[in-house]
Design a protein around this motif. Structure first.
Motif, PDB file in Angstrom:
ATOM      1  N   VAL A  77      61.196 -93.663-124.260  1.00  0.00           N
ATOM      2  CA  VAL A  77      61.763 -94.834-123.755  1.00  0.00           C
ATOM      3  C   VAL A  77      63.277 -94.947-124.744  1.00  0.00           C
ATOM      4  CG1 VAL A  77      61.976 -97.311-123.722  1.00  0.00           C
ATOM      5  CG2 VAL A  77      60.192 -96.128-122.830  1.00  0.00           C
ATOM      6  N   LEU A  81      66.798 -94.335-123.044  1.00  0.00           N
ATOM      7  CA  LEU A  81      67.998 -95.644-123.415  1.00  0.00           C
ATOM      8  C   LEU A  81      69.349 -94.919-123.970  1.00  0.00           C
ATOM      9  CD1 LEU A  81      65.806 -98.523-124.389  1.00  0.00           C
ATOM     10  CD2 LEU A  81      67.247 -98.564-122.389  1.00  0.00           C
ATOM     11  N   VAL A  90      65.992 -99.405-116.906  1.00  0.00           N
ATOM     12  CA  VAL A  90      64.950 -98.264-117.332  1.00  0.00           C
ATOM     13  C   VAL A  90      63.452 -99.185-117.495  1.00  0.00           C
ATOM     14  CG1 VAL A  90      63.999 -96.970-119.202  1.00  0.00           C
ATOM     15  CG2 VAL A  90      66.332 -97.221-118.799  1.00  0.00           C
ATOM     16  N   THR A  91      62.302 -98.507-116.827  1.00  0.00           N
ATOM     17  CA  THR A  91      61.131 -99.113-116.987  1.00  0.00           C
ATOM     18  C   THR A  91      60.136 -98.012-117.229  1.00  0.00           C
ATOM     19  OG1 THR A  91      59.621-100.757-115.672  1.00  0.00           O
ATOM     20  CG2 THR A  91      60.667 -98.741-114.458  1.00  0.00           C
ATOM     21  N   ALA A 104      62.321-100.682-127.644  1.00  0.00           N
ATOM     22  CA  ALA A 104      63.454-100.814-127.041  1.00  0.00           C
ATOM     23  C   ALA A 104      64.508-101.613-127.741  1.00  0.00           C
ATOM     24  CB  ALA A 104      63.042-101.398-125.662  1.00  0.00           C
ATOM     25  N   PHE A 110      66.207-102.232-120.534  1.00  0.00           N
ATOM     26  CA  PHE A 110      64.522-102.086-120.527  1.00  0.00           C
ATOM     27  C   PHE A 110      63.634-102.927-120.094  1.00  0.00           C
ATOM     28  CE2 PHE A 110      60.290-101.666-122.250  1.00  0.00           C
ATOM     29  CZ  PHE A 110      59.914-100.347-121.463  1.00  0.00           C
TER      30      PHE A 110
END
Length: 364
Positions: A77, A81, A90-91, A104, A110
């Motif tokens: 993640v 990012l 973003v997930t 994050a 996120f």
């Protein structure tokens, strides 16, 4: 319109998300996976357009779904990012949320996610666009998440057929520790206890009935997945186990004292909680009747039963099959709403030569 979607990690969940996004009308679904074979299969299934690198996959995306293993989620993640544009949402789909949300670093782009749609399989070859239909999909937006990005992720989840529910990351992890991770632990404990025991030379596993099978269905799940889940959520899971231990000690004390009153109240409390659990799936759990039908192991038997019930317009609320052996056949369990309908179904099946036992699902 979903716009452009990128999927990072194209195993079962990622590829299913890609297929569902395409079905929902996404303009383009690009994908990347560190395992080239997994990515190739996902692309062959039509789930994604394969990208050469993570940066290439997320370039120009309006939304990125990260479907990496739990242990790899925080770093993946963070990498997404860093590579994604400032306007990109973003997930992820990880089953724990605290660690990945911490990684994050409060980045408002996120929005952690977790679809409750587990499948006892893995790999893009088994992916399905229908995997998320009707599923609860937890979302954990950060304090700095803008309403536009949240609406985008919320709309994506809804378009895939799921029901988005907002929750705090720590609360999410305590919740799934109790409802998912603890049951997996207890299933393993029960099966290992039975497997390690001999009762006067008898193997408990060879004498097991439906209760042990029902309670251990999830035992022995993929250790590559579940070791990471247990360790990632160790604090919440340990707390749930501690509460479980205290409750078991109460039962032990009641047995030692011969306290029938406690045991009766304890069982009644469980019955009430089971009714509440079933109410999420059935309109009137108290009306449900269970029909157990012994079947021979031969082709066409199940089809014949359901055709006969359908011809009489008897609605089957649910069913499951327990196979005993090739020689002994198996037991079909059918749920029907209402005593009258259950009686009609039993009479119909008995007229066809089957033995049927009828009982309420919830014993009042």
């Amino acid at each position: 319109m979903l716009g452009r979607v990128a999927v990072v990690g194209t195993g079962l969940i990622g590829a299913s998300a890609g297929l569902a996004a395409r079905r929902a009308g996404a303009g383009r679904v690009s994908g990347w996976d560190p395992d080239g074979d997994v990515l190739r299969v996902a692309a062959e299934r039509g789930a994604v357009e394969a990208a050469g690198t993570l940066a290439e996959a997320v370039a120009g995306a309006d939304l990125v779904v990260v479907a990496a293993p739990v242990a790899e989620l925080p770093a993946t993640v963070r990498g997404v990012l860093d590579a994604a544009s400032q306007g990109c949402a973003v997930t992820d789909v990880g089953s724990t949320k605290s660690a990945v949300c911490a990684a994050a670093g409060g980045d408002g782009r996120f929005i952690g996610g977790h679809p409750i749609c587990g499948a006892e399989t893995r790999g893009p070859e088994r992916a399905s666009a229908e995997l998320f239909e009707g599923a609860t999909w937890f979302l954990t937006p950060a304090a700095g998440t803008g309403p536009g990005l949240l609406r985008r992720v919320h709309g994506f989840v809804t378009a895939l057929g799921a029901r988005p529910v907002a929750i705090d990351p720590d609360a999410h992890d305590r919740l799934v520790a109790l409802t998912s991770h603890l049951p997996h632990v207890l299933a393993n404990v029960l099966l290992n206890q039975a497997g390690a025991s001999r009762i006067d030379g008898h193997d408990p596993l060879q004498a097991a009935g439906g209760s042990l099978r029902d309670m251990t269905r999830v035992a022995g799940a993929n250790p590559r997945i579940w070791v990471d889940i247990f360790l990632d959520n160790r604090e919440a899971l340990a707390a749930a186990l501690g509460d479980q231990r205290r409750r078991l000690e109460q039962v032990e004390a009641a047995l030692a004292a011969g306290d029938a009153g406690f045991l009766a109240r304890w069982i009644a409390e469980a019955a009430g909680n089971r009714r509440r659990l079933l109410a999420t799936a059935y309109d009137d759990p108290g009306a449900l009747q269970r029909l157990r039908v012994h079947l021979p192991d031969r082709p066409g038997v199940l089809a014949g039963i359901f055709q006969a019930l359908g011809a009489e317009r008897i609605n089957v609320e649910d069913f499951e099959m327990e196979h005993l052996s090739t020689d002994r056949g198996g037991t079909l369990t059918i749920l029907v709403a209402g005593e009258r309908e259950a009686g009609r179904a039993a009479n119909l099946l008995e007229a066809q030569g089957y033995g049927v036992v009828v009982a309420p699902v919830i014993d009042e």
